[in-house]
Design an enzyme around this catalytic site. Structure first.
Site, PDB file in Angstrom:
ATOM      1  N   CYS A 121      27.795   8.904  51.909  1.00 52.62           N
ATOM      2  CA  CYS A 121      28.720   8.010  51.330  1.00 52.62           C
ATOM      3  C   CYS A 121      28.372   6.492  50.726  1.00 52.62           C
ATOM      4  CB  CYS A 121      29.928   7.733  52.311  1.00 52.62           C
ATOM      5  SG  CYS A 121      29.347   6.815  53.742  1.00 52.62           S
ATOM      6  N   HIS A 167      32.666   4.331  56.818  1.00 50.48           N
ATOM      7  CA  HIS A 167      32.660   5.103  55.560  1.00 50.48           C
ATOM      8  C   HIS A 167      32.463   4.200  54.470  1.00 50.48           C
ATOM      9  CE1 HIS A 167      33.201   8.465  52.880  1.00 50.48           C
ATOM     10  NE2 HIS A 167      34.356   8.098  52.793  1.00 50.48           N
ATOM     11  N   ASN A 220      37.046   8.129  46.471  1.00 52.49           N
ATOM     12  CA  ASN A 220      36.244   8.608  47.635  1.00 52.49           C
ATOM     13  C   ASN A 220      35.237   9.633  47.149  1.00 52.49           C
ATOM     14  OD1 ASN A 220      35.401   8.926  50.439  1.00 52.49           O
ATOM     15  ND2 ASN A 220      37.385  10.079  50.805  1.00 52.49           N
TER      16      ASN A 220
END
Length: 417
Positions: free
Chosen positions: A209, A356, A376
Site C-alpha cells: 500500500c 495501511h 485506496n
C-alpha cells in the site's frame, strides 16, 4: 384551518431538517441491500460469488487461512464469513443512523473475509523500523545455502545490477521543511476531477500500500511539472519502488516515508517497463533500459516532500497543494465493509495505530458535512469505486483522539513542487 404565519417558519424549518437528515440515495440503497440480504443469506451469497468471484470463489481475494484450501472448503468458510458479515454490517448501519452519519457499510469485495483474515491481508502494509521483518533476501539465502552455485549466482546478480547498487539512499532523501502553516486553502479541492489522479489500482495479496500511495504523489508531480503527461497516459511503477528500495520491504510493508525518499534518491520507472506482479522480488535491475528510465525520471520529477503536522487544518492546506499520503487504521469492520458516504469522526479512531497507507486527493462538503476524499488501492469493488470519504474538521477528543480510522496517528506526507 390554515397554519398561522408564526407557525409557517417553524414548519419550513422542520421540513428542511428532515430533508437534511435523510440519507443519500446511494447510502440508503447500500443499507437496504444488507437488510434484504439478511432475509435470504443463501441467495445473497450466490449473488456475491457471481459479482465478485467471476463464478468461482477461487477468484475472490483469499485470506491467509483459506488461500490454500480446496475450493469446496474455501467456499464453505467464505460463506460462513459472509453471513456473519451481514449481521455486522447491519449493526454498523444502525449505529450510523443513530449517530446521524450519512454513511453505509455493506456488501463489497471484502465481505467474505473474516475479521482476522482481513486484518492479516490488508492491514499489514505500514511498518515501523522496529516491526519491519528481516530483509526478505534472508529466506532466499537460507534456501540457497545447500547450493553453492545458486548462492554464487545470486551474489553475482546483486553485485552486478541488483540491490547492493541501490543501498545509498537515505530515509530523509528529498525531505524539506513544511512551510504551509499560513497558507489559506480554498473551500474545496478535487484532484481527481481536476485530472491529476490516475485510475484506481488493486495491490492484490501484497502489503504494497505504501508503494501505491507514494505513486499517487509521484504521478501528480510528473503531471504538474510536465504538461505532456495526464491521468490517461501517466502510469509509474509501484513494482519498481518495491524492488529497488534499500530496506527490502516488498510485500511485507514499508514505512510511510520509505518510497518518497527512494524516488527522490533514484527516480522511478514506468509501469510499462516494470509491471506490477503482486509479489516480492530480490532483484533491482541496474545498467539497463529500466535503470536509465529511472535516472531520467529522477531528473524530470526533481521530487521533494515534507512531513505535515497532524491536524485537520494542516492536512487541508497540504491537500490544497497536492495529494497527500496518510496512514490509517484499517483493521476494523467499518473499514472492511465501507461502501459509500462520509465516515463519521468517531469511527475506528480510538487506537493510535496506522497500518495501511492511502492518499487524500481532495476535500469538500456534501449534505452540509465537510469531508476528505481518499484514494485506496483495493480495486473498484471496495468503497466508492475504490475511493472513500471521511469527515473533515473532527474534534480530536478522548473518544476519537485521531479522527476517523486514526488518520492522524502518524504524520502525513505531501510532495513539494
Amino acid at each position: 384551518m390554515a397554519p398561522s404565519r408564526n407557525i409557517l417558519p417553524l414548519l419550513l424549518l422542520a421540513t428542511l431538517l428532515c430533508t437534511q437528515a435523510k440519507p443519500d440515495d446511494k447510502v440508503q440503497a447500500s443499507r437496504d441491500k444488507v437488510s434484504k440480504a439478511l432475509q435470504d443469506d443463501e441467495a445473497a451469497w450466490a449473488d456475491y460469488v457471481a459479482e465478485f468471484g467471476a463464478g468461482s470463489v477461487m477468484n475472490l481475494v483469499a485470506g491467509p487461512q483459506t488461500k490454500d484450501l480446496p475450493e469446496p472448503a474455501r467456499a464453505a468458510a467464505y460463506k460462513n464469513n459472509f453471513k456473519a458479515a451481514l449481521r455486522e454490517m447491519d449493526k454498523l448501519n444502525k449505529q450510523a443512523e443513530k449517530d446521524g452519519d450519512d454513511v453505509a457499510f455493506g456488501i463489497n469485495s471484502h465481505a467474505h473475509l473474516s475479521a482476522e483474515e482481513f486484518a492479516a491481508l490488508r492491514a499489514t502494509g505500514v511498518r515501523t523500523a522496529a516491526k519491519r521483518r528481516a530483509p526478505r533476501r534472508a529466506g532466499a539465502e537460507s534456501a540457497a545455502a545447500a547450493s553453492p552455485a545458486a548462492e554464487a549466482a545470486e551474489a553475482a546478480a546483486l553485485t552486478s545490477g541488483g540491490r547492493k547498487l541501490q543501498q545509498t539512499c537515505s530515509t530523509s532523501s528529498g525531505q524539506v521543511a513544511y512551510t504551509l502553516g499560513s497558507t489559506v486553502a480554498p473551500a474545496a479541492v478535487n484532484w481527481v476531477s481536476n485530472g491529476f489522479v490516475t485510475p484506481i489500482r488493486n495491490q492484490g495479496q501484497c502489503g504494497s500500500c505504501v508503494a501505491f500511495a507514494t505513486t499517487v504523489l509521484t504521478e501528480f508531480a510528473l503531471m504538474k511539472r510536465n504538461s505532456i503527461y495526464n491521468n490517461a497516459n501517466t502510469d509509474l511503477s509501484e513494482d519498481d519502488l518495491m524492488e529497488c528500495e534499500p530496506t527490502l520491504s516488498g510485500c511485507n510493508g514499508a514505512g510511510l516515508n520509505t518510497y518518497v525518499s527512494s524516488v527522490s534518491c533514484r527516480g522511478q520507472s514506468t509501469e510499462a517497463t516494470a509491471p506490477y506482479n503482486y509479489a516480492d522480488s530480490n532483484y533491482c535491475p541496474a545498467g539497463d533500459t529500466r535503470a536509465a528510465e529511472r535516472g531520467a525520471m529522477k531528473t524530470t520529477l526533481n521530487f521533494q516532500w515534507a512531513a505535515v503536522p497532524r491536524s485537520n487544518a494542516d492536512l487541508m492546506r497540504a491537500v490544497a497543494t497536492a495529494p497527500t499520503q496518510i496512514g490509517v487504521k484499517a483493521d476494523g469492520y467499518a473499514f472492511q465493509y465501507y461502501t459509500t458516504g462520509i465516515v463519521g469522526c468517531s469511527v475506528e479512531g480510538k487506537r493510535a495505530v496506522s497500518n495501511h497507507a492511502v492518499t487524500v486527493v481532495g476535500y469538500g462538503v456534501s449534505g452540509g458535512k465537510p469531508y476528505f476524499l481518499v484514494k485506496n488501492s483495493w480495486g473498484t469493488g471496495w468503497g466508492e469505486a475504490g475511493f472513500f470519504r471521511v469527515q473533515k474538521d473532527c474534534i480530536l477528543s478522548s473518544k476519537a483522539p485521531y479522527g476517523p480510522f486514526a488518520m492522524f496517528a502518524s504524520s502525513p506526507i505531501v510532495p513539494v513542487l
